[in-house]
Design an enzyme around this catalytic site. Sequence first.
Site, PDB file in Angstrom:
ATOM      1  CG  HIS A 146      -1.950   1.185   1.387  1.00 44.83           C
ATOM      2  ND1 HIS A 146      -3.204   1.097   1.314  1.00 44.83           N
ATOM      3  CD2 HIS A 146      -1.921   2.515   1.579  1.00 44.83           C
ATOM      4  CE1 HIS A 146      -3.728   2.274   1.543  1.00 44.83           C
ATOM      5  NE2 HIS A 146      -2.715   3.045   1.625  1.00 44.83           N
ATOM      6  CD  GLU A 147       1.633   3.376   3.560  1.00 38.69           C
ATOM      7  OE1 GLU A 147       1.944   4.444   2.993  1.00 38.69           O
ATOM      8  OE2 GLU A 147       0.715   3.012   4.208  1.00 38.69           O
ATOM      9  CG  HIS A 150       0.289   6.270  -0.463  1.00 43.99           C
ATOM     10  ND1 HIS A 150      -0.821   7.033  -1.017  1.00 43.99           N
ATOM     11  CD2 HIS A 150      -0.231   5.471   0.247  1.00 43.99           C
ATOM     12  CE1 HIS A 150      -1.782   6.849  -0.353  1.00 43.99           C
ATOM     13  NE2 HIS A 150      -1.550   5.850   0.695  1.00 43.99           N
TER      14      HIS A 150
HETATM   15 NI    NI Z   1      -2.715   5.090   1.993  1.00 41.37          NI
END
Ligand code: NI
Length: 181
Positions: A146-147, A150
Site C-alpha cells: 500500500h505504501e 503511494h
Molecule cells: Ni494510504
Amino acid sequence: MSLRIRQYPDPVLREVARPVSAKDPGLKALAADMLAQMHASEGVGLAAQQIGETRAICVIEVPPDYDLDETGQPLNPGLPMPLILLNPVIQPVEDETGPHDEGCLSFPGLRGRIVRPLAIALAYDDLDGVHHECVVRGFAARVIQHEVDHLNGVLFIDRMSAAKRLAIKGRLARMRRDAAG
Ligand code: NI
C-alpha cells in the site's frame, strides 16, 4: 513538528516520488516527523506524498499481534519495527493473492477490499544508507505494498473492484467538491 495529512484529491498524491539518499539533509528528521504523525493518526503506514513530500520514503509500524502466523509465531521475525523504507522496490514472490479490507489516512472513513500478493520480495535502504533485501509475508507485506503504491502515485481506490469503485463514486465526488471549497 506536526505535519498535515494530504487527503484525496490533493494532486501531490498522484506524484511519483524521486529517489533519496540516506545522506539527504533533513531526512532523519522527516522520518521521525512522519512516524509521529502516523502514530497520532492511528495509522500503520504513511508515505511521503501523504504529507506533501515527493521523496521516496515511507514509514510503517505493524503491531506485533498483526504479524503472526496461524500458530502464533512471528511471521517476519527479522523485520525491524517501526520500518523506515528509503527507495523501496517490491516484487511478488509467489502467485498467491488474497483480499483484505484496507483503509488510508488520505481517505478518512473509506475502506475497501483489495486483493494483493500475500508475500513480496522487498529491497530498500535504511536511514543509515544500508541496503536490505528480504521476503515479507502477511499483513506487513500488504501494508508495504500500500505504501509503495503511494510512492508511485497509486492509490488504493485504483485497486478496488469495478463494483466498489462505482459504489464510492458519489463519495469521491463529494471529497473533490469539498476540496474545491
Ligand atoms: Ni494510504
